[in-house]
Motif scaffolding. Structure first.
Motif, mmCIF file in Angstrom:
data_model
loop_
_atom_site.group_PDB
_atom_site.id
_atom_site.type_symbol
_atom_site.label_atom_id
_atom_site.label_comp_id
_atom_site.label_asym_id
_atom_site.label_seq_id
_atom_site.Cartn_x
_atom_site.Cartn_y
_atom_site.Cartn_z
ATOM 1 N N ALA A 294 83.867 90.409 14.095
ATOM 2 C CA ALA A 294 83.373 90.460 12.716
ATOM 3 C C ALA A 294 83.458 89.115 12.000
ATOM 4 C CB ALA A 294 84.165 91.507 11.933
ATOM 5 N N SER A 295 83.999 88.103 12.672
ATOM 6 C CA SER A 295 84.303 86.831 12.017
ATOM 7 C C SER A 295 83.058 85.967 11.808
ATOM 8 C CB SER A 295 85.325 86.056 12.848
ATOM 9 O OG SER A 295 85.621 84.809 12.265
ATOM 10 N N VAL A 296 82.994 85.329 10.629
ATOM 11 C CA VAL A 296 81.966 84.331 10.323
ATOM 12 C C VAL A 296 82.660 83.092 9.781
ATOM 13 C CG1 VAL A 296 80.181 86.050 9.855
ATOM 14 C CG2 VAL A 296 81.618 85.222 7.979
ATOM 15 N N ARG A 297 81.961 81.964 9.811
ATOM 16 C CA ARG A 297 82.577 80.706 9.379
ATOM 17 C C ARG A 297 81.560 79.821 8.674
ATOM 18 N NH1 ARG A 297 81.652 76.132 11.570
ATOM 19 N NH2 ARG A 297 83.776 75.317 11.473
ATOM 20 N N PHE A 298 82.067 78.795 7.987
ATOM 21 C CA PHE A 298 81.237 77.728 7.419
ATOM 22 C C PHE A 298 82.083 76.472 7.399
ATOM 23 C CE2 PHE A 298 83.674 79.279 3.878
ATOM 24 C CZ PHE A 298 83.952 78.152 3.127
ATOM 25 N N ASP A 299 81.441 75.313 7.362
ATOM 26 C CA ASP A 299 82.149 74.042 7.270
ATOM 27 C C ASP A 299 82.353 73.682 5.805
ATOM 28 O OD1 ASP A 299 82.441 73.353 10.037
ATOM 29 O OD2 ASP A 299 80.291 72.960 10.097
ATOM 30 N N TYR A 300 83.589 73.318 5.467
ATOM 31 C CA TYR A 300 83.900 72.938 4.094
ATOM 32 C C TYR A 300 83.220 71.628 3.696
ATOM 33 C CZ TYR A 300 87.692 76.258 3.003
ATOM 34 O OH TYR A 300 88.429 77.378 2.710
ATOM 35 N N ARG A 301 82.838 71.551 2.423
ATOM 36 C CA ARG A 301 82.456 70.306 1.783
ATOM 37 C C ARG A 301 83.394 70.064 0.606
ATOM 38 N NH1 ARG A 301 75.828 70.909 1.287
ATOM 39 N NH2 ARG A 301 75.422 71.425 3.500
ATOM 40 N N ARG A 302 83.538 68.792 0.244
ATOM 41 C CA ARG A 302 84.437 68.449 -0.859
ATOM 42 C C ARG A 302 84.054 69.215 -2.127
ATOM 43 N NH1 ARG A 302 87.449 63.979 -0.907
ATOM 44 N NH2 ARG A 302 86.045 63.028 0.633
ATOM 45 N N ASP A 303 85.037 69.760 -2.782
ATOM 46 C CA ASP A 303 84.927 70.520 -4.029
ATOM 47 C C ASP A 303 84.296 71.895 -3.873
ATOM 48 O OD1 ASP A 303 86.390 69.238 -5.940
ATOM 49 O OD2 ASP A 303 84.724 68.127 -6.818
ATOM 50 N N ASP A 304 84.134 72.367 -2.642
ATOM 51 C CA ASP A 304 83.792 73.777 -2.453
ATOM 52 C C ASP A 304 84.889 74.643 -3.063
ATOM 53 O OD1 ASP A 304 81.436 73.370 -1.079
ATOM 54 O OD2 ASP A 304 82.262 73.848 0.897
ATOM 55 N N VAL A 305 84.498 75.730 -3.691
ATOM 56 C CA VAL A 305 85.448 76.753 -4.137
ATOM 57 C C VAL A 305 85.024 78.071 -3.494
ATOM 58 C CG1 VAL A 305 86.407 78.063 -6.067
ATOM 59 C CG2 VAL A 305 85.990 75.603 -6.314
ATOM 60 N N LEU A 306 85.869 78.570 -2.601
ATOM 61 C CA LEU A 306 85.630 79.841 -1.936
ATOM 62 C C LEU A 306 86.425 80.923 -2.662
ATOM 63 C CD1 LEU A 306 84.564 81.511 0.524
ATOM 64 C CD2 LEU A 306 86.688 80.857 1.705
ATOM 65 N N VAL A 307 85.730 81.962 -3.109
ATOM 66 C CA VAL A 307 86.367 83.086 -3.787
ATOM 67 C C VAL A 307 86.259 84.295 -2.866
ATOM 68 C CG1 VAL A 307 86.494 84.443 -5.914
ATOM 69 C CG2 VAL A 307 85.552 82.109 -5.978
ATOM 70 N N VAL A 308 87.387 84.939 -2.584
ATOM 71 C CA VAL A 308 87.430 86.024 -1.605
ATOM 72 C C VAL A 308 88.020 87.277 -2.234
ATOM 73 C CG1 VAL A 308 88.395 86.783 0.610
ATOM 74 C CG2 VAL A 308 87.686 84.396 0.308
ATOM 75 N N ASP A 309 87.320 88.409 -2.078
ATOM 76 C CA ASP A 309 87.919 89.698 -2.404
ATOM 77 C C ASP A 309 88.867 90.026 -1.255
ATOM 78 O OD1 ASP A 309 88.369 92.575 -2.345
ATOM 79 O OD2 ASP A 309 86.869 92.716 -3.926
ATOM 80 N N ASN A 310 90.154 90.013 -1.533
ATOM 81 C CA ASN A 310 91.169 90.115 -0.497
ATOM 82 C C ASN A 310 91.155 91.460 0.227
ATOM 83 O OD1 ASN A 310 93.501 89.267 0.979
ATOM 84 N ND2 ASN A 310 94.836 90.298 -0.499
ATOM 85 N N MET A 311 90.586 92.493 -0.384
ATOM 86 C CA MET A 311 90.523 93.791 0.276
ATOM 87 C C MET A 311 89.229 93.981 1.060
ATOM 88 S SD MET A 311 92.421 96.570 -2.176
ATOM 89 C CE MET A 311 92.467 97.730 -0.813
ATOM 90 N N LEU A 312 88.241 93.169 0.783
ATOM 91 C CA LEU A 312 86.956 93.301 1.479
ATOM 92 C C LEU A 312 86.796 92.297 2.607
ATOM 93 C CD1 LEU A 312 84.495 93.924 -1.495
ATOM 94 C CD2 LEU A 312 85.486 95.603 0.067
ATOM 95 N N ALA A 313 87.589 91.239 2.598
ATOM 96 C CA ALA A 313 87.448 90.202 3.631
ATOM 97 C C ALA A 313 88.815 89.681 4.031
ATOM 98 C CB ALA A 313 86.581 89.050 3.125
ATOM 99 N N SER A 314 89.087 89.689 5.320
ATOM 100 C CA SER A 314 90.268 88.997 5.843
ATOM 101 C C SER A 314 89.900 87.529 6.053
ATOM 102 C CB SER A 314 90.735 89.637 7.150
ATOM 103 O OG SER A 314 89.687 89.684 8.085
ATOM 104 N N HIS A 315 90.908 86.676 6.109
ATOM 105 C CA HIS A 315 90.658 85.245 6.260
ATOM 106 C C HIS A 315 91.665 84.660 7.249
ATOM 107 C CE1 HIS A 315 93.915 85.307 3.293
ATOM 108 N NE2 HIS A 315 94.215 84.094 3.714
ATOM 109 N N GLY A 316 91.344 83.509 7.798
ATOM 110 C CA GLY A 316 92.231 82.811 8.716
ATOM 111 C C GLY A 316 92.071 81.318 8.566
ATOM 112 N N ARG A 317 92.459 80.571 9.598
ATOM 113 C CA ARG A 317 92.266 79.116 9.596
ATOM 114 C C ARG A 317 92.059 78.633 11.015
ATOM 115 N NH1 ARG A 317 96.928 74.788 9.146
ATOM 116 N NH2 ARG A 317 96.758 75.157 11.397
ATOM 117 N N GLU A 318 90.991 77.845 11.186
ATOM 118 C CA GLU A 318 90.763 77.201 12.473
ATOM 119 C C GLU A 318 91.700 76.005 12.629
ATOM 120 O OE1 GLU A 318 85.910 77.873 12.844
ATOM 121 O OE2 GLU A 318 86.746 75.924 12.275
ATOM 122 N N PRO A 319 92.006 75.607 13.871
ATOM 123 C CA PRO A 319 92.636 74.298 14.077
ATOM 124 C C PRO A 319 91.708 73.217 13.529
ATOM 125 C CG PRO A 319 92.603 75.596 16.098
ATOM 126 C CD PRO A 319 91.724 76.307 15.130
#
Length: 310
Positions: free
Chosen positions: A268-293
């Motif tokens: 179910a995982s999707v990703r995007f590459d960060y750009r400077r000053d991106d603000v990601l807003v996540v509904d914590n109950m609708l989306a789980s999150h992680g971190r790539e190396p």
């Protein structure tokens, strides 16, 4: 929304302050967040840590204090924190922030202060899609038995209880546990063991849809790299692991069940590459999150808001 629809939506700006857009378009942004589970605000002026704090307040209200911690973070200012301070070569598996607590932040914020050179994304996975993908017999077992997290806090392993509970007072730490459905046991002068039983499936407070919302997979010993898990077991023994999960009645979660759950998250995982000053807003109950190396600097500021128990 179905489990196969887009998990996040891009909202682009033209250099205007992000708080101006939120004031002008708050209702629509909130609707998009609930419909998709995450929104990415890109191309806006954020204004550093103070501007990020204002962004959170404009969309969600007062940022929350990070309590009952499970990962090391540093305070940047107020209730704005660094993202988890783990070595860059390590993956952080998908999870829902503080789902092991009696109450949790409903909304999460990530501000890209400095993007990484490579990888370093915050992958997302729809909790509705994960719920739908789990074998019905596995899901029903968790719905019937719940799940339990066992944590050990001490000097030689895991996180110090003083850091986790934001106090140096043993009585206050135990008082917090008692008030939040956590069983606390002192097994040494500075060794605190806690147990908490939680539901594995919740219903979102707005959509009312069932969501797979727990840390049963994230904290399971087999989710660690094999050599790390084996080393911890040898060094600590199972009962003293920094964290591990079980069914709510204390029964073992089989390794193949944990692997099945990890497969569902990754599918179910999707990703995007960060750009400077991106603000990601996540509904914590609708989306789980992680971190790539990652390689390079990668500085991500994090804030949490809107306490909820669904």
């Amino acid at each position: 929304m179905t489990a196969t629809q887009a998990l996040s939506v891009l909202v682009e700006g033209d250099g205007e302050p992000v708080t101006d857009r939120i004031r002008r378009d708050r209702s629509r942004l909130r609707d998009l967040l609930t419909a998709h589970g995450a929104i990415l605000l890109r191309g806006f002026e954020v204004g550093g840590v103070d501007g990020f704090d204002r962004t959170v307040r404009e969309l969600s209200g007062t940022p929350l204090t990070y309590s009952e911690r499970s990962s090391p973070r540093s305070v940047i200012k107020g209730n704005v924190y660094t993202s988890t301070d783990y070595p860059p070569q390590e993956e952080i598996f998908l999870h829902n922030e503080n789902s092991y607590q009696a109450a949790w932040p409903l909304t999460l914020y990530f501000h890209c202060v400095e993007p990484p050179t490579s990888q370093g994304a915050t992958p997302l996975a729809s909790t509705r899609a994960v719920y739908a993908a789990i074998d019905s017999s596995v899901r029903e077992e968790f719905e019937r038995r719940g799940w339990m997290v066992v944590r050990n806090y001490g000097d030689e392993f895991g996180m110090p209880w003083q850091e986790a509970f934001n106090t140096n007072d043993r009585a206050k730490a135990v008082e917090y546990c008692a008030g939040n459905g956590v069983v606390a046991e002192w097994v040494g002068e500075n060794h605190l063991r806690t147990r908490a039983v939680r539901a594995a499936v919740h219903r979102h407070p707005v959509t009312k849809a069932p969501v797979w919302f727990n840390h049963a997979t994230f904290f399971h010993i087999t989710t660690l790299p094999e050599e790390v898990g084996a080393g911890l077991l040898e060094m600590c023994g199972e009962e003293n692991l920094p964290s591990n999960t079980y069914y709510g009645d204390g029964g073992r979660i089989p390794d193949d069940v944990a692997e099945h759950l990890r497969t569902c998250y990754r599918a179910a995982s999707v990703r995007f590459d960060y750009r400077r000053d991106d603000v990601l807003v996540v509904d914590n109950m609708l989306a789980s999150h992680g971190r790539e190396p990652f390689t390079g600097p990668r500085r991500i500021a994090v804030a949490m808001a809107e306490p909820s128990n669904a």
